[in-house]
Write a protein that holds these residues in place. Sequence first.
Motif, PDB file in Angstrom:
ATOM      1  N   VAL A  60      40.164  49.253  37.146  1.00 41.93           N
ATOM      2  CA  VAL A  60      39.207  48.249  37.548  1.00 41.93           C
ATOM      3  C   VAL A  60      37.879  48.522  37.410  1.00 41.93           C
ATOM      4  CG1 VAL A  60      38.453  46.979  39.372  1.00 41.93           C
ATOM      5  CG2 VAL A  60      40.755  47.046  39.143  1.00 41.93           C
ATOM      6  N   GLN A  61      37.442  49.825  37.704  1.00 43.22           N
ATOM      7  CA  GLN A  61      36.060  50.311  37.520  1.00 43.22           C
ATOM      8  C   GLN A  61      35.757  50.451  36.156  1.00 43.22           C
ATOM      9  OE1 GLN A  61      35.349  53.936  39.591  1.00 43.22           O
ATOM     10  NE2 GLN A  61      33.344  54.041  39.114  1.00 43.22           N
ATOM     11  N   VAL A  62      36.817  50.840  35.222  1.00 41.49           N
ATOM     12  CA  VAL A  62      36.502  51.097  33.923  1.00 41.49           C
ATOM     13  C   VAL A  62      36.263  49.705  33.350  1.00 41.49           C
ATOM     14  CG1 VAL A  62      37.437  52.101  31.851  1.00 41.49           C
ATOM     15  CG2 VAL A  62      37.486  53.324  33.749  1.00 41.49           C
ATOM     16  N   ILE A  63      37.045  48.841  33.555  1.00 41.05           N
ATOM     17  CA  ILE A  63      37.111  47.419  33.084  1.00 41.05           C
ATOM     18  C   ILE A  63      35.860  46.712  33.275  1.00 41.05           C
ATOM     19  CG2 ILE A  63      37.957  45.200  33.045  1.00 41.05           C
ATOM     20  CD1 ILE A  63      40.958  46.488  33.569  1.00 41.05           C
ATOM     21  N   GLY A  64      35.267  46.927  34.493  1.00 39.48           N
ATOM     22  CA  GLY A  64      34.231  46.321  34.876  1.00 39.48           C
ATOM     23  C   GLY A  64      32.859  47.185  34.329  1.00 39.48           C
ATOM     24  N   GLY A  65      32.967  48.090  33.912  1.00 37.10           N
ATOM     25  CA  GLY A  65      31.836  48.879  33.233  1.00 37.10           C
ATOM     26  C   GLY A  65      31.962  48.603  31.847  1.00 37.10           C
ATOM     27  N   LEU A  66      33.018  48.461  31.094  1.00 39.65           N
ATOM     28  CA  LEU A  66      32.969  47.946  29.584  1.00 39.65           C
ATOM     29  C   LEU A  66      32.627  46.512  29.542  1.00 39.65           C
ATOM     30  CD1 LEU A  66      36.385  49.678  28.706  1.00 39.65           C
ATOM     31  CD2 LEU A  66      34.096  50.498  28.124  1.00 39.65           C
ATOM     32  N   TRP A  67      32.948  45.759  30.386  1.00 40.03           N
ATOM     33  CA  TRP A  67      32.632  44.384  30.504  1.00 40.03           C
ATOM     34  C   TRP A  67      31.008  44.255  30.566  1.00 40.03           C
ATOM     35  CZ3 TRP A  67      35.571  40.116  33.583  1.00 40.03           C
ATOM     36  CH2 TRP A  67      35.170  38.641  33.201  1.00 40.03           C
ATOM     37  N   LEU A  68      30.585  44.953  31.570  1.00 40.35           N
ATOM     38  CA  LEU A  68      29.116  44.907  31.820  1.00 40.35           C
ATOM     39  C   LEU A  68      28.497  45.397  30.351  1.00 40.35           C
ATOM     40  CD1 LEU A  68      26.757  44.325  33.594  1.00 40.35           C
ATOM     41  CD2 LEU A  68      26.934  46.462  34.615  1.00 40.35           C
ATOM     42  N   LEU A  69      28.830  46.488  29.930  1.00 43.36           N
ATOM     43  CA  LEU A  69      28.278  47.056  28.720  1.00 43.36           C
ATOM     44  C   LEU A  69      28.256  46.101  27.507  1.00 43.36           C
ATOM     45  CD1 LEU A  69      27.132  49.607  27.080  1.00 43.36           C
ATOM     46  CD2 LEU A  69      29.550  50.220  26.709  1.00 43.36           C
ATOM     47  N   GLY A  70      29.434  45.507  27.356  1.00 39.95           N
ATOM     48  CA  GLY A  70      29.503  44.355  26.394  1.00 39.95           C
ATOM     49  C   GLY A  70      28.422  43.364  26.476  1.00 39.95           C
ATOM     50  N   GLN A  71      28.281  43.275  27.690  1.00 44.32           N
ATOM     51  CA  GLN A  71      27.140  41.996  27.961  1.00 44.32           C
ATOM     52  C   GLN A  71      25.728  42.247  27.589  1.00 44.32           C
ATOM     53  OE1 GLN A  71      27.411  40.250  31.705  1.00 44.32           O
ATOM     54  NE2 GLN A  71      29.385  39.702  31.735  1.00 44.32           N
ATOM     55  N   ILE A  72      25.511  43.798  27.720  1.00 47.59           N
ATOM     56  CA  ILE A  72      24.370  44.398  27.638  1.00 47.59           C
ATOM     57  C   ILE A  72      23.958  44.385  26.017  1.00 47.59           C
ATOM     58  CG2 ILE A  72      22.853  46.533  27.743  1.00 47.59           C
ATOM     59  CD1 ILE A  72      24.117  46.718  30.497  1.00 47.59           C
ATOM     60  N   GLY A  96      25.268  42.597  24.027  1.00 49.53           N
ATOM     61  CA  GLY A  96      25.221  41.260  23.254  1.00 49.53           C
ATOM     62  C   GLY A  96      26.818  40.653  22.791  1.00 49.53           C
ATOM     63  N   VAL A  97      27.765  41.641  22.969  1.00 45.33           N
ATOM     64  CA  VAL A  97      28.891  41.259  22.302  1.00 45.33           C
ATOM     65  C   VAL A  97      29.674  40.078  23.203  1.00 45.33           C
ATOM     66  CG1 VAL A  97      31.343  42.305  21.936  1.00 45.33           C
ATOM     67  CG2 VAL A  97      29.155  43.752  21.694  1.00 45.33           C
ATOM     68  N   LEU A  98      29.451  40.349  24.433  1.00 49.10           N
ATOM     69  CA  LEU A  98      30.115  39.071  25.497  1.00 49.10           C
ATOM     70  C   LEU A  98      29.081  38.233  26.178  1.00 49.10           C
ATOM     71  CD1 LEU A  98      32.628  41.614  27.370  1.00 49.10           C
ATOM     72  CD2 LEU A  98      32.940  40.027  25.518  1.00 49.10           C
ATOM     73  N   ASP A  99      29.226  37.107  26.535  1.00 51.84           N
ATOM     74  CA  ASP A  99      28.457  36.183  27.064  1.00 51.84           C
ATOM     75  C   ASP A  99      28.104  36.756  28.422  1.00 51.84           C
ATOM     76  OD1 ASP A  99      28.971  34.456  24.976  1.00 51.84           O
ATOM     77  OD2 ASP A  99      30.431  33.761  25.961  1.00 51.84           O
ATOM     78  N   PRO A 100      26.791  36.581  28.645  1.00 55.89           N
ATOM     79  CA  PRO A 100      26.098  36.970  29.878  1.00 55.89           C
ATOM     80  C   PRO A 100      27.011  36.466  31.118  1.00 55.89           C
ATOM     81  CG  PRO A 100      24.511  36.214  28.418  1.00 55.89           C
ATOM     82  CD  PRO A 100      25.500  36.003  27.829  1.00 55.89           C
ATOM     83  N   ASN A 101      27.423  37.347  32.182  1.00 65.36           N
ATOM     84  CA  ASN A 101      27.927  36.944  33.318  1.00 65.36           C
ATOM     85  C   ASN A 101      28.101  38.192  34.339  1.00 65.36           C
ATOM     86  OD1 ASN A 101      29.449  35.577  35.407  1.00 65.36           O
ATOM     87  ND2 ASN A 101      31.163  35.437  34.221  1.00 65.36           N
ATOM     88  N   LEU A 102      26.991  38.430  34.863  1.00 69.70           N
ATOM     89  CA  LEU A 102      27.029  39.761  35.654  1.00 69.70           C
ATOM     90  C   LEU A 102      28.034  39.736  36.964  1.00 69.70           C
ATOM     91  CD1 LEU A 102      23.111  40.516  35.654  1.00 69.70           C
ATOM     92  CD2 LEU A 102      24.757  41.355  34.191  1.00 69.70           C
ATOM     93  N   GLY A 103      28.197  38.676  37.427  1.00 71.72           N
ATOM     94  CA  GLY A 103      28.969  38.525  38.668  1.00 71.72           C
ATOM     95  C   GLY A 103      30.375  39.324  38.465  1.00 71.72           C
ATOM     96  N   VAL A 104      31.035  38.850  37.511  1.00 72.64           N
ATOM     97  CA  VAL A 104      32.513  39.285  37.443  1.00 72.64           C
ATOM     98  C   VAL A 104      32.439  41.025  37.240  1.00 72.64           C
ATOM     99  CG1 VAL A 104      34.748  39.265  36.457  1.00 72.64           C
ATOM    100  CG2 VAL A 104      33.307  37.079  37.005  1.00 72.64           C
ATOM    101  N   PRO A 105      31.761  41.286  36.083  1.00 70.92           N
ATOM    102  CA  PRO A 105      31.904  42.908  35.822  1.00 70.92           C
ATOM    103  C   PRO A 105      31.263  43.801  36.933  1.00 70.92           C
ATOM    104  CG  PRO A 105      30.315  41.766  34.578  1.00 70.92           C
ATOM    105  CD  PRO A 105      30.968  40.641  35.271  1.00 70.92           C
ATOM    106  N   VAL A 106      30.249  43.314  37.621  1.00 70.93           N
ATOM    107  CA  VAL A 106      29.585  43.808  38.734  1.00 70.93           C
ATOM    108  C   VAL A 106      30.702  43.979  39.914  1.00 70.93           C
ATOM    109  CG1 VAL A 106      27.859  43.917  40.499  1.00 70.93           C
ATOM    110  CG2 VAL A 106      27.224  43.382  37.931  1.00 70.93           C
ATOM    111  N   LEU A 107      31.301  42.738  39.926  1.00 72.67           N
ATOM    112  CA  LEU A 107      32.158  42.779  41.150  1.00 72.67           C
ATOM    113  C   LEU A 107      33.474  43.872  41.029  1.00 72.67           C
ATOM    114  CD1 LEU A 107      33.227  41.670  43.875  1.00 72.67           C
ATOM    115  CD2 LEU A 107      34.278  39.683  42.560  1.00 72.67           C
ATOM    116  N   LEU A 108      33.887  43.910  39.722  1.00 68.55           N
ATOM    117  CA  LEU A 108      35.180  44.703  39.446  1.00 68.55           C
ATOM    118  C   LEU A 108      34.715  46.314  39.689  1.00 68.55           C
ATOM    119  CD1 LEU A 108      36.518  42.945  36.112  1.00 68.55           C
ATOM    120  CD2 LEU A 108      37.265  43.114  38.428  1.00 68.55           C
ATOM    121  N   MET A 109      33.299  46.524  39.032  1.00 73.68           N
ATOM    122  CA  MET A 109      32.942  47.862  39.256  1.00 73.68           C
ATOM    123  C   MET A 109      32.606  48.331  40.721  1.00 73.68           C
ATOM    124  SD  MET A 109      29.879  48.499  36.380  1.00 73.68           S
ATOM    125  CE  MET A 109      29.790  50.049  36.815  1.00 73.68           C
TER     126      MET A 109
END
Length: 593
Positions: A498-510, A512-525
């Motif tokens: 869960v921690q790795v998924i949240g980190g990768l999701w946040l990295l993708g947003q940074i 620009g690969v993924l749409d900005p949505n900080l709530g979910v990846p931060v919550l997962l991390m």
Amino acid sequence: MTAVTDHTEHAEHADGTEPAGRVDPPGDDADGSGGGAWDDGLIARRVADSGVFDVEDDPYAHEHELHDADAELVARLDALRELVGLSRARVDGAALAEAGHVLDQAAARRRLSHRHTVVAIAGATGSGKSTLFNALAGVPLSETGLRRPTTSAPIACSWTDGAAGLLDRLGIPGRLRRRPLQGQGPQGVDAPLKGLVLVDLPDHDSAAVAHREQVDRILELVDAVIWVVDPEKYADAMLHERYLRPLAGHAEVTFVVLNQVDRLPGEAADLVLDDLRRLLDEDGIALGEHGEPGATVLSLSALTGDGVDELRESLDQFTREQGAAARRIEADIDAAALRLRPVYATGRKSGLSEDAREEFTDRLADAVGAEAAGQAAERAWRRNANKACGTPWLRLWHWCEGRRTPSATLTVRPVPSDEEATARQRVEHAVRIVGERASAGLPGPWGQAVREAATRGAEGLPEALDDLAVSAGSPPPRLPRPGWWPVAVLAQISMTIVQVIGGLWLLGQIIGVLDPNLGVPVLLMLCGIVGGPCVEWSCRMAAKGPARRYGLDAERRLREAAAGCGRARVLDPVAAELLRYREVREQYVKVTG
């Protein structure tokens, strides 16, 4: 001396057999019981007491009593023989010498005639014992006179044939063996003093050392003793301290005769006799009064014959019972058992208690480090649990630390020499304490044997415990795991994922690969970061109980191994010595009757 030669005893063979041509009188059986069915001391006493004969009484009752008494005597002799045999390796030979002497003398006496009763007449110079000897025989067989000492050698008079073996045992030559006046010693069944062998001894206070030595030697061999005292020497300290007091246990085969009462005026004889009884009581001699077993005390005058018939009747009843030899042997056994009492009995509780055994086990466990080994096993189990259930980042950090200092995990700390010396001292102290506890309350020789057994067992015990600590105290190659362990590992892996998924999701947003949505990846991390330590803490709490049980189990195994080693090397040899002592105590109880 003419009268002496006229009544010299007929020649007998050395083995106690009759000379050729001699025929037993009618009614005298080969075993000495007599042809009549009523020739027994018990019936004789009943007739004497009541004057009436009950035809319904058992005519063989006295013979039954003799058989029962003989069986009891044989049992006591066997127990004494067994006692000596079991004690030879533990007790000093000097302490067992008297018991061995009693066994030898008892065997020698029992091989000879049981139909005869050997009675010695002993006394001081001038007491009139030779005069009494002649009065009982009815003829002057022993020399009397004013010259002192008059009797220089023991003289024997036998009322019944077949006593040669007994006289040979006493060392009385044939020239000093006599027969009583014919009217005094017929061979019939109802003859008075039938079976009596009377021995006149030299003076026990003689100035001649050889005379005193003969008295001491023969007094050990006869069945009974008649002590003759006079009004002047009845309180003689030598008589009471050297003879009567040490032989107080032989009261049932002892006669004490106050002689020469014809010299005392009025009631003085009764006063002297009462004082004699008082002295005998102070000596510990039981007096046979009021039907109680004990010494027979009489007053008489051998010169005038007053009271001699009463003594003759007592001797007649005494010899008819045919139990004097057995009673003398029993008294000798009692005396030997009394002197051996400090060797076999202390009156205190003895043995190795369960508390002493547990204390010894605790001391060995402490010396082998069982508690420390259990704590080490507990720590090892908890480390293994933390390693398996911890976060991957923590395990990665531990792995890096291990790679950085690999020698730290492989170095085995040697046991300091001072710790090894302390452990050895603990073992020696434990063995010494258990030896003292086990020997407490035991007589000296047996306590020493127990302590020596414990000391012998202690040899090599510290080395054996060291080897045991290495073999039994080493942890197994693979520690056991509880059932919840895989679930905890899976939960920890899930938190990491869960921690790795949240980190990768946040990295993708940074990037620009993924749409900005900080709530979910931060919550997962946050869930992974917080959940991993929570799982680790929960596992650590859950591991305390199993780790403690695992440590206690390791401590128990090492403790049991140390206890088994101590039991085999120390406790079992000590228990064997205690069992041997218990066996000899049982035999000693049988000896005491």
